[in-house]
Write a protein that holds these residues in place. Structure first.
Motif, PDB file in Angstrom:
ATOM      1  N   LEU A 303       0.725  -1.522   0.422  1.00  0.00           N
ATOM      2  CA  LEU A 303      -0.078   0.318   0.075  1.00  0.00           C
ATOM      3  C   LEU A 303       0.689   1.471  -0.316  1.00  0.00           C
ATOM      4  O   LEU A 303       0.412   2.471  -1.268  1.00  0.00           O
ATOM      5  CB  LEU A 303      -0.817   0.061   1.361  1.00  0.00           C
ATOM      6  CG  LEU A 303      -2.265  -0.531   1.058  1.00  0.00           C
ATOM      7  CD1 LEU A 303      -3.409  -0.041   1.921  1.00  0.00           C
ATOM      8  CD2 LEU A 303      -2.287  -0.790  -0.772  1.00  0.00           C
ATOM      9  N   PRO A 304       1.802   1.542   1.210  1.00  0.00           N
ATOM     10  CA  PRO A 304       2.462   2.961   1.205  1.00  0.00           C
ATOM     11  C   PRO A 304       3.400   2.609  -0.820  1.00  0.00           C
ATOM     12  O   PRO A 304       3.173   4.214  -1.281  1.00  0.00           O
ATOM     13  CB  PRO A 304       3.567   2.389   1.614  1.00  0.00           C
ATOM     14  CG  PRO A 304       3.607   1.563   2.965  1.00  0.00           C
ATOM     15  CD  PRO A 304       2.360   0.593   1.509  1.00  0.00           C
ATOM     16  N   GLN A 305       3.882   2.009  -1.158  1.00  0.00           N
ATOM     17  CA  GLN A 305       4.458   1.988  -2.543  1.00  0.00           C
ATOM     18  C   GLN A 305       3.505   2.691  -3.766  1.00  0.00           C
ATOM     19  O   GLN A 305       3.289   3.249  -4.445  1.00  0.00           O
ATOM     20  CB  GLN A 305       5.407   0.850  -3.118  1.00  0.00           C
ATOM     21  CG  GLN A 305       5.782   0.118  -2.292  1.00  0.00           C
ATOM     22  CD  GLN A 305       7.037  -0.873  -3.128  1.00  0.00           C
ATOM     23  OE1 GLN A 305       7.045  -0.150  -3.932  1.00  0.00           O
ATOM     24  NE2 GLN A 305       7.242  -1.764  -2.487  1.00  0.00           N
ATOM     25  N   ILE A 306       1.697   1.698  -3.623  1.00  0.00           N
ATOM     26  CA  ILE A 306       0.605   2.197  -4.777  1.00  0.00           C
ATOM     27  C   ILE A 306       0.509   3.442  -4.979  1.00  0.00           C
ATOM     28  O   ILE A 306       0.443   4.260  -5.218  1.00  0.00           O
ATOM     29  CB  ILE A 306       0.086   1.341  -4.729  1.00  0.00           C
ATOM     30  CG1 ILE A 306      -0.975   1.940  -6.033  1.00  0.00           C
ATOM     31  CG2 ILE A 306      -1.031   1.291  -4.042  1.00  0.00           C
ATOM     32  CD1 ILE A 306      -1.440  -0.471  -6.380  1.00  0.00           C
ATOM     33  N   LEU A 307       0.096   4.024  -3.069  1.00  0.00           N
ATOM     34  CA  LEU A 307       0.076   5.110  -2.432  1.00  0.00           C
ATOM     35  C   LEU A 307       1.043   6.483  -3.099  1.00  0.00           C
ATOM     36  O   LEU A 307       0.775   7.646  -3.309  1.00  0.00           O
ATOM     37  CB  LEU A 307       0.074   5.169  -1.030  1.00  0.00           C
ATOM     38  CG  LEU A 307      -1.464   4.939  -0.415  1.00  0.00           C
ATOM     39  CD1 LEU A 307      -1.370   4.083   1.090  1.00  0.00           C
ATOM     40  CD2 LEU A 307      -2.596   5.685  -0.812  1.00  0.00           C
ATOM     41  N   CYS A 327      -2.949   6.942   5.280  1.00  0.00           N
ATOM     42  CA  CYS A 327      -4.129   5.755   4.845  1.00  0.00           C
ATOM     43  C   CYS A 327      -3.774   4.252   5.152  1.00  0.00           C
ATOM     44  O   CYS A 327      -4.960   3.227   5.501  1.00  0.00           O
ATOM     45  CB  CYS A 327      -3.891   5.826   3.381  1.00  0.00           C
ATOM     46  SG  CYS A 327      -4.500   7.077   2.473  1.00  0.00           S
ATOM     47  N   VAL A 328      -2.949   3.836   5.515  1.00  0.00           N
ATOM     48  CA  VAL A 328      -2.288   2.511   6.602  1.00  0.00           C
ATOM     49  C   VAL A 328      -2.905   2.772   7.938  1.00  0.00           C
ATOM     50  O   VAL A 328      -3.437   1.854   8.470  1.00  0.00           O
ATOM     51  CB  VAL A 328      -1.428   2.290   6.120  1.00  0.00           C
ATOM     52  CG1 VAL A 328      -0.199   0.815   6.826  1.00  0.00           C
ATOM     53  CG2 VAL A 328      -0.852   2.405   5.327  1.00  0.00           C
ATOM     54  N   LEU A 372      -9.226  -3.148  -5.874  1.00  0.00           N
ATOM     55  CA  LEU A 372      -9.122  -2.044  -3.906  1.00  0.00           C
ATOM     56  C   LEU A 372      -8.003  -1.762  -4.628  1.00  0.00           C
ATOM     57  O   LEU A 372      -7.342  -0.551  -3.286  1.00  0.00           O
ATOM     58  CB  LEU A 372      -9.423  -2.229  -2.919  1.00  0.00           C
ATOM     59  CG  LEU A 372     -11.011  -2.908  -3.425  1.00  0.00           C
ATOM     60  CD1 LEU A 372     -11.950  -3.085  -1.549  1.00  0.00           C
ATOM     61  CD2 LEU A 372     -12.177  -1.779  -3.715  1.00  0.00           C
ATOM     62  N   LEU A 373      -7.146  -1.370  -5.666  1.00  0.00           N
ATOM     63  CA  LEU A 373      -5.704  -0.408  -5.670  1.00  0.00           C
ATOM     64  C   LEU A 373      -6.090   0.547  -6.177  1.00  0.00           C
ATOM     65  O   LEU A 373      -5.565   2.078  -6.916  1.00  0.00           O
ATOM     66  CB  LEU A 373      -4.918  -0.984  -6.047  1.00  0.00           C
ATOM     67  CG  LEU A 373      -4.671  -2.699  -5.239  1.00  0.00           C
ATOM     68  CD1 LEU A 373      -3.782  -3.371  -5.616  1.00  0.00           C
ATOM     69  CD2 LEU A 373      -4.408  -1.693  -4.124  1.00  0.00           C
ATOM     70  N   SER A 374      -7.577   1.705  -6.751  1.00  0.00           N
ATOM     71  CA  SER A 374      -7.174   2.516  -7.525  1.00  0.00           C
ATOM     72  C   SER A 374      -8.061   3.907  -7.251  1.00  0.00           C
ATOM     73  O   SER A 374      -7.966   5.173  -8.593  1.00  0.00           O
ATOM     74  CB  SER A 374      -8.673   2.102  -8.709  1.00  0.00           C
ATOM     75  OG  SER A 374      -9.651   1.994  -8.293  1.00  0.00           O
ATOM     76  N   THR A 379      -7.767   2.168  -0.417  1.00  0.00           N
ATOM     77  CA  THR A 379      -6.712   1.905   0.357  1.00  0.00           C
ATOM     78  C   THR A 379      -6.767   1.540   1.792  1.00  0.00           C
ATOM     79  O   THR A 379      -6.869   0.807   2.019  1.00  0.00           O
ATOM     80  CB  THR A 379      -5.732   2.603  -0.288  1.00  0.00           C
ATOM     81  OG1 THR A 379      -5.890   3.622   0.651  1.00  0.00           O
ATOM     82  CG2 THR A 379      -5.155   2.524  -1.766  1.00  0.00           C
ATOM     83  N   VAL A 380      -7.950   3.015   2.311  1.00  0.00           N
ATOM     84  CA  VAL A 380      -8.223   2.392   3.429  1.00  0.00           C
ATOM     85  C   VAL A 380      -9.453   1.875   3.663  1.00  0.00           C
ATOM     86  O   VAL A 380      -8.961   1.008   5.192  1.00  0.00           O
ATOM     87  CB  VAL A 380      -8.587   3.977   3.685  1.00  0.00           C
ATOM     88  CG1 VAL A 380      -9.596   4.250   4.967  1.00  0.00           C
ATOM     89  CG2 VAL A 380      -8.279   5.495   3.503  1.00  0.00           C
TER      90      VAL A 380
END
Length: 516
Positions: A303-307, A327-328, A372-374, A379-380
């Motif tokens: 998640l941190p990378q894609i964000l 968000c994490v 759910l990555l868009s 992400t939340v």
């Protein structure tokens, strides 16, 4: 004979008058203080995450050398958990919690006053020994709390590792972005010092002790075996998975751990009682813990990378380091909130059901996560869902472990379970790292993980959760209600339970806690 054994066992179990935490002021503050200690340890672990990419510049070294700042904490933490647990059983759990937190403060101060690689690595290694505070905190709760409070207290303490990590990331990101990075370590030292004072003032020392001597040779053997096992896992991507160094270390690890196991079975006072660890309830819980740890860490890697990846990639969300941490963070909040729910479920249906429920939620959440990555809100949502699964699963593990071991061995048993989670997270880091490195696309002069790589990482995490579910399905059903809350259905300090083998004695008789 039975009378004498029962009397001897009772000599090592608290009488009602000795129960320092039961019905006292210490009891009221025991859970929040120990949980604060666990959260402070978790914050220490993750505080370096926001500056990982800048470490080579900050320490004036190569990327390869800078990675030892992470690896050193991983190795020392893995070694520390079973050792600190055993020391707590022998010499007093509160005393060793204070030692663990003191080492965290010392290591933090070493890091805070340096910008050089070697002292930074040394300080982070010293910090890693604080990991022993979490399983010891769970063991103190077992010794001090009445049965009706124990289940929810252990569930909350068990989730503190994830809670502190998730909540600490945005705070550490803000500090790293707007102040000098050394402030991170000063803050860690301050939190650790506060935790030490609170433990000293508000946590009673358990009178429960395990008779015997500390196994120095076993400690050296386990340390060598774990280092040679985990070092190639953490550095395999850099050294090459098929390189002579990696294969040689794994071969050495197998030989060392085999020799160590034979030694532990032969000596009078082993560091780890392997006869206990191979009981079905303990063994399967530890194996499931590896799978939960593997699944848990995938989220924090992806998640941190894609964000933070730029929107120019077509899938990156272009957020700042602070927003990424925020968000994490809901994962930690979710873990905290579901810990009491998990305890109630364990009390009603048994911790086996809680563990399996958490694993089902975890597997389904990661599968859903591939879609759910868009968007940031997605992400939340994913953080919350995975936090729920992790929180329920993590909360059930201490109940299963403590429901199957003698009270006199609770520190070492919890330490070993925490080690299994660490092995899972280390393996996740290695496996997901390889996947993301190979499934990458060019971005300017660099290569970054592509969307298929992130989805594959989530599928691996889902598969790990499903494998953990399969393992958990074979846990003994007859012990689940007796283990629920590790005392919810009976007083684990009852010497008759200890003499019979404790509430989880479904496979073979336990050793009574008698002088040897």
């Amino acid at each position: 004979m039975g009378e004498s054994v029962g009397a001897s066992a009772g000599a090592h179990i608290r009488t009602e008058g000795e129960a320092g935490g039961r019905g006292t002021g210490g009891g009221r503050w025991l859970v929040p203080v120990l949980a604060f200690g666990g959260i402070s340890v978790a914050v220490m672990q993750t505080l370096i995450v926001p500056v990982v990419a800048q470490l080579p510049t900050l320490l004036d070294t190569s990327t390869s050398n800078a990675s030892w700042v992470i690896t050193s904490t991983l190795l020392s933490g893995a070694v520390a958990t079973p050792i600190m647990g055993r020391l707590g059983d022998l010499y007093g759990k509160r005393r060793i919690v204070l030692l663990s937190l003191g080492l965290m403060v010392l290591g933090s101060l070493i890091c805070a006053f340096t910008s050089a690689l070697v002292p930074m690595v040394a300080g982070r290694a010293v910090q890693g020994f604080a990991m022993g505070a979490i399983p010891l905190g769970i063991s103190i709760m077992r010794d001090e709390l009445p049965p009706e409070r124990l289940g929810s207290a252990m569930a909350f303490m068990s989730s503190s590792l994830g809670v502190g990590g998730a909540l600490g990331m945005p705070l550490a990101a803000w500090v790293a972005q707007y102040t000098d990075w050394h402030v991170l370590f000063f803050g860690s030292a301050g939190i650790g010092a506060v935790a030490m004072v609170l433990v000293l003032l508000l946590v009673p020392e358990s009178p429960l002790r395990t008779p015997g001597r500390f196994d120095v040779l076993g400690t050296l053997g386990l340390s060598a075996g774990l280092v040679t096992l985990l070092l190639p896992i953490s550095k395999g991507g850099e050294w090459g998975w098929g390189s002579p160094t990696v294969l040689g270390l794994w071969g050495a690890s197998a030989l060392i751990l085999l020799a160590w196991g034979l030694l532990e079975l032969r000596i009078k006072d082993p560091l780890v009682d392997l006869r206990t660890t191979v009981r079905r309830q303990v063994l399967l819980t530890n194996l499931a813990s590896i799978m939960v740890g593997l699944a848990f860490y995938a989220l924090t890697l992806v998640l941190p990378q894609i964000l933070q990846l730029p929107a120019a990639t077509g899938y990156g969300l272009g957020q700042s380091m602070v927003v990424s941490g925020l968000c994490v963070a809901p994962m930690g909040v979710a873990m905290m909130l579901v810990s009491s729910l998990s305890a109630r479920l364990s009390q009603a249906r048994g911790p086996k059901v809680s563990l399996m429920t958490g694993l089902v939620i975890l597997a389904a959440s990661y599968l859903l996560g591939t879609m759910l990555l868009s968007a940031v809100w997605q992400t939340v949502l994913l953080s919350v869902l995975i936090g729920v699964g992790i929180g329920i699963a993590y909360s059930a593990m201490p109940a299963l472990i403590l429901g199957a071991v003698d009270p006199s061995e609770s520190g070492a048993a919890n330490g070993l379970n925490t080690l299994m989670r660490s092995i899972g997270t280390s393996t996740s880091s290695a496996v997901v790292g390889v996947v993301l490195a190979r499934m990458s696309s060019p971005l300017g002069a660099a290569r970054v993980p592509n969307l298929d790589g992130f989805r594959t990482a989530f599928l691996i995490a889902s598969g790990a959760a499903l494998l953990g579910l399969l393992i958990a399905a074979f846990l003994p059903s007859s012990a689940t209600k007796r283990a629920a809350g590790a005392g919810t259905h009976g007083d684990l300090t009852d010497p008759h339970l200890v003499q019979r083998g404790g509430p989880g004695a479904d496979d073979e008789p336990h050793r009574a806690a008698v002088p040897r």
